[in-house]
Design a protein around this motif. Structure first.
Motif: not given
Length: 441
Positions: A150-158
């Motif tokens: 897997x590629x785990x893409x870590x979420x980024x929000x404001x």
């Protein structure tokens, strides 16, 4: 050949091998030799030892091909499959999905939803997936337990969520997870800023800086609808692709997901920077978001991977359905039946997806030296007979239920349609638990 001089862990002897290098080539009369988790050689059958203690699997009615790469999804959202259907993107998100996530998402939700997703993906031929969701450390542990890549893409929000307080917190957790996983062969970590409309420019600049410094991928929803692009132009005077390029966030490690509303200048930006595109045709169609012009992107030399998106907006994680849809939609959109032939659709689901995730040196094709991420598909059923062209049958006739075996780094995860690393009874019981819990509130 002297059997004592021949070393391997596994020999697979299929009816056909679809290696993806070169694209569209189908060979027969060869065996795949696996040793230490990698493809050691492709050998003619007469070169194999006559007797040996090496495990040998003969699959005369099967094609063996690279494991499929689901290049975009939100695995835990499988628990929201069918929860809020037949709605446009923003009302779907704002009025249904985000409130449900606020109420229920935590480590337990992510563990149970991702386990369900992994079972579904393995049973339909996916061996590598890109996941963009909260608590990626839970998904990392599941990958190590269940064996998937897997590629785990870590979420980024404001804004705050169950996993973080704001952009700086998300970025810090992303970097920490990268450090924890950097020596794990089956995992890679990328930044996952949700979209230009949920992440401030200052935060996107920080992501760009860290991504460049650490050679990390950036996975972002982009140009998903015409409304998103129009809102961006009205607010900033720029199209989102232009904004990302200005911020230094558009390059070969950038994975642009959806890209339905794009014109000539957008395509030029993608081509000039070497950015990747992830095509999610069924989700885009179901949400009425638009159509990615994959034919034009291919003509511009842009690499394209294929993804299902989450089961909340698809409603499945089946890459065979996605390949079929991608090919037919491209033909319909272009008014040209020669656009997106079967070999191109399969390329998007294998080597194209691997390249989009920065993994094409390791997976995506059957080539000596690469990881032995393989699937076997039974082509003997009435629905795939008579067999003139295995590529056509795989893309246009198969449903994913024909997958009988899968291996990741030479490790068997599926054998004769039986999952070897996932407890199916427990996984389904947990899914029922969540249905009752979510529907009662």
């Amino acid at each position: 050949m002297n059997p004592s001089s021949f070393s391997a862990d596994l020999i697979i002897v299929p009816g056909w091998i679809i290696s993806m290098e070169p694209r569209g080539e189908v060979t027969s009369g060869q065996a795949i030799v696996v040793e230490d988790g990698r493809i050691k050689a492709l050998l003619p059958l007469e070169a194999l030892p006559e007797s040996s203690s090496i495990e040998r699997i003969d699959l005369p009615d099967h094609a063996v091909l690279p494991g499929l790469v689901n290049a975009h999804g939100h695995a835990a959202m499988t628990l929201l499959r069918g929860f809020a259907d037949d709605l446009p993107l923003m009302p779907w998100l704002e009025n249904h999905i985000w409130p449900a996530e606020t109420a229920h998402v935590g480590e337990e939700f992510v563990r149970d939803g991702t386990s369900l997703a992994m079972a579904e993906m393995l049973l339909s031929g996916t061996t590598t997936f890109s996941d963009m969701y909260f608590f990626p450390e839970v998904v990392a542990a599941l990958c190590m337990k269940n064996g998937m890549r897997a590629q785990l893409t870590t979420p980024v929000f404001e804004f705050p969520t169950a996993w973080g307080e704001g952009a700086d917190d998300y970025i810090s957790k992303s970097l920490a997870l990268r450090d924890e996983c950097k020596n794990l062969d089956r995992l890679s970590i990328a930044f996952g800023p949700h979209s230009p409309y949920t992440v401030a420019e200052s935060s996107l600049e920080k992501v760009a800086l860290y991504a460049a410094e650490l050679d990390m991928g950036v996975h972002i929803h982009l140009h998903e609808t015409a409304g998103e692009v129009l809102s961006a132009v009205e607010a900033t005077g720029e199209r989102p692709v232009d904004t990302l390029r200005r911020l230094g966030l558009l390059g070969p490690r950038t994975q642009c997901v959806h890209m339905t509303s794009i014109g000539k200048q957008d395509i030029a930006n993608l081509a000039e920077t070497g950015a990747q595109v992830i095509h999610c045709p069924q989700s885009n169609m179901k949400l009425g978001s638009g159509t990615c012009p994959v034919g034009k992107l291919q003509m511009a030399g842009i690499n394209i991977g294929l993804g299902t998106d989450g089961a909340a907006s698809n409603n499945d994680l089946n890459m065979f359905n996605e390949m079929h849809t991608a090919s037919l939609l491209a033909k319909l959109t272009a008014g040209d039946p020669t656009v997106m032939p079967a070999q191109d659709a399969l390329h998007m689901a294998t080597l194209g997806g691997a390249k989009a995730l920065g993994l094409d040196q390791e997976i995506g094709s059957i080539k000596p030296g690469k990881q032995a991420d393989l699937i076997a598909i039974d082509l003997s059923a009435p629905s795939t007979q008579p067999l003139y062209n295995p590529l056509s049958q795989i893309v246009y006739a198969c449903t994913g239920g024909e997958i009988t075996h899968s291996w990741v780094a030479g490790e068997a995860l599926l054998r004769d349609r039986r999952l070897l690393t996932i407890d199916m009874d427990d996984t389904l019981a947990r899914a029922k638990y969540w249905r009752q819990k979510i529907s009662s509130q």
